[in-house]
Every structure is written in C-alpha cells, then in structure tokens.
Design a protein around this motif. Sequence first.
Motif, PDB file in Angstrom:
ATOM      1  N   GLY A   1      63.269  53.273  34.317  1.00 28.93           N
ATOM      2  CA  GLY A   1      62.888  51.963  33.798  1.00 28.93           C
ATOM      3  C   GLY A   1      61.454  51.904  33.287  1.00 28.93           C
ATOM      4  N   LEU A   2      60.725  52.994  33.429  1.00 30.27           N
ATOM      5  CA  LEU A   2      59.351  53.072  32.928  1.00 30.27           C
ATOM      6  C   LEU A   2      59.243  54.348  32.115  1.00 30.27           C
ATOM      7  CD1 LEU A   2      56.522  51.728  33.084  1.00 30.27           C
ATOM      8  CD2 LEU A   2      56.035  53.218  35.026  1.00 30.27           C
ATOM      9  N   ARG A   3      58.844  54.214  30.860  1.00 30.98           N
ATOM     10  CA  ARG A   3      58.796  55.405  30.020  1.00 30.98           C
ATOM     11  C   ARG A   3      57.650  55.394  29.033  1.00 30.98           C
ATOM     12  NH1 ARG A   3      63.582  55.932  25.886  1.00 30.98           N
ATOM     13  NH2 ARG A   3      62.512  55.226  24.065  1.00 30.98           N
TER      14      ARG A   3
ATOM     15  N   ALA B   1      58.494  58.065  32.861  1.00 34.14           N
ATOM     16  CA  ALA B   1      57.151  58.062  33.441  1.00 34.14           C
ATOM     17  C   ALA B   1      57.148  58.375  34.932  1.00 34.14           C
ATOM     18  CB  ALA B   1      56.478  56.718  33.191  1.00 34.14           C
ATOM     19  N   LYS B   2      58.320  58.429  35.544  1.00 38.21           N
ATOM     20  CA  LYS B   2      58.380  58.749  36.970  1.00 38.21           C
ATOM     21  C   LYS B   2      58.936  60.141  37.235  1.00 38.21           C
ATOM     22  CE  LYS B   2      58.231  54.065  38.525  1.00 38.21           C
ATOM     23  NZ  LYS B   2      58.579  53.115  39.559  1.00 38.21           N
TER      24      LYS B   2
ATOM     25  N   TYR C   1      50.628  49.669  33.119  1.00 35.89           N
ATOM     26  CA  TYR C   1      51.691  50.321  33.883  1.00 35.89           C
ATOM     27  C   TYR C   1      51.299  51.698  34.424  1.00 35.89           C
ATOM     28  CZ  TYR C   1      54.579  46.804  31.555  1.00 35.89           C
ATOM     29  OH  TYR C   1      55.105  45.626  31.073  1.00 35.89           O
ATOM     30  N   LEU C   2      50.117  52.190  34.084  1.00 35.11           N
ATOM     31  CA  LEU C   2      49.725  53.544  34.475  1.00 35.11           C
ATOM     32  C   LEU C   2      49.777  53.767  35.984  1.00 35.11           C
ATOM     33  CD1 LEU C   2      46.807  54.414  32.038  1.00 35.11           C
ATOM     34  CD2 LEU C   2      49.016  55.564  32.225  1.00 35.11           C
TER      35      LEU C   2
ATOM     36  N   LYS D   1      58.139  49.294  29.940  1.00 36.49           N
ATOM     37  CA  LYS D   1      59.311  49.094  30.782  1.00 36.49           C
ATOM     38  C   LYS D   1      60.489  48.976  29.847  1.00 36.49           C
ATOM     39  CE  LYS D   1      57.079  47.267  34.766  1.00 36.49           C
ATOM     40  NZ  LYS D   1      57.514  47.227  36.126  1.00 36.49           N
ATOM     41  N   GLU D   2      61.482  49.834  30.067  1.00 38.81           N
ATOM     42  CA  GLU D   2      62.648  49.861  29.193  1.00 38.81           C
ATOM     43  C   GLU D   2      63.836  50.400  29.988  1.00 38.81           C
ATOM     44  OE1 GLU D   2      63.721  52.023  25.049  1.00 38.81           O
ATOM     45  OE2 GLU D   2      61.881  50.864  25.085  1.00 38.81           O
TER      46      GLU D   2
END
Length: 101
Positions: free
Chosen positions: A65-67, A85-86, A29-30, A59-60
Amino acid sequence: MCSYRRFLTSILIATLLTGTAFAFNGEKYLADASVTLAQAREAALKTYPGKIVSEELEKESGGSGLRYSFVIRHNTAKHEVGIDAKTGAVLENSVEGKNPD
C-alpha cells in the motif's frame, strides 16, 4: 532526524548520478518506508535502465500500500516503475501513457 539525513543523501546521490535535480513528492511517508529512496531508485533502474525524470512516494493499492513511483526515460520511451516501499518488490513496469497520473 536519521530519515531526513537519508533523504538528503539520496537527493545528493541522485543529483550526482543523473545530473538532474527534481522534486521528490511524498516526503511525509518516508518514515513509514522500510526501503530507502536510494534503494528504490537502484531497483527501479535495474528494472528499466535510463534516466529518472520524476519520482514520488505514495499510498496506492497493491503490495504493502506504500510505493515509490519512478518515471524513467530511455531515448524517447518513458516507463513508470513502481517499487514497494516496504518490501522492495517491483509492482509496476509499464510504458508511461500520454496522460500520466
């Protein structure tokens, strides 16, 4: 290739700072993350100082939704700190339960 180099650099920095090498889950996912692993670690440790004992990118639900999820130990207490993450926002700062997921 650039994100892979950032990933390797982040692992090297973590090893040097914590004295511990551990597996990072979620490398796939990076490329979708705007916040680097190193930036997320820094934010997590500002939220709950201690030693990172595990980390993953997942993804959560919640936030973008990305952490990044970090388990941080301080003395005998363990906290889970979630960093979007965003955006870099702190999504979670809670005591790690007996049965972590």
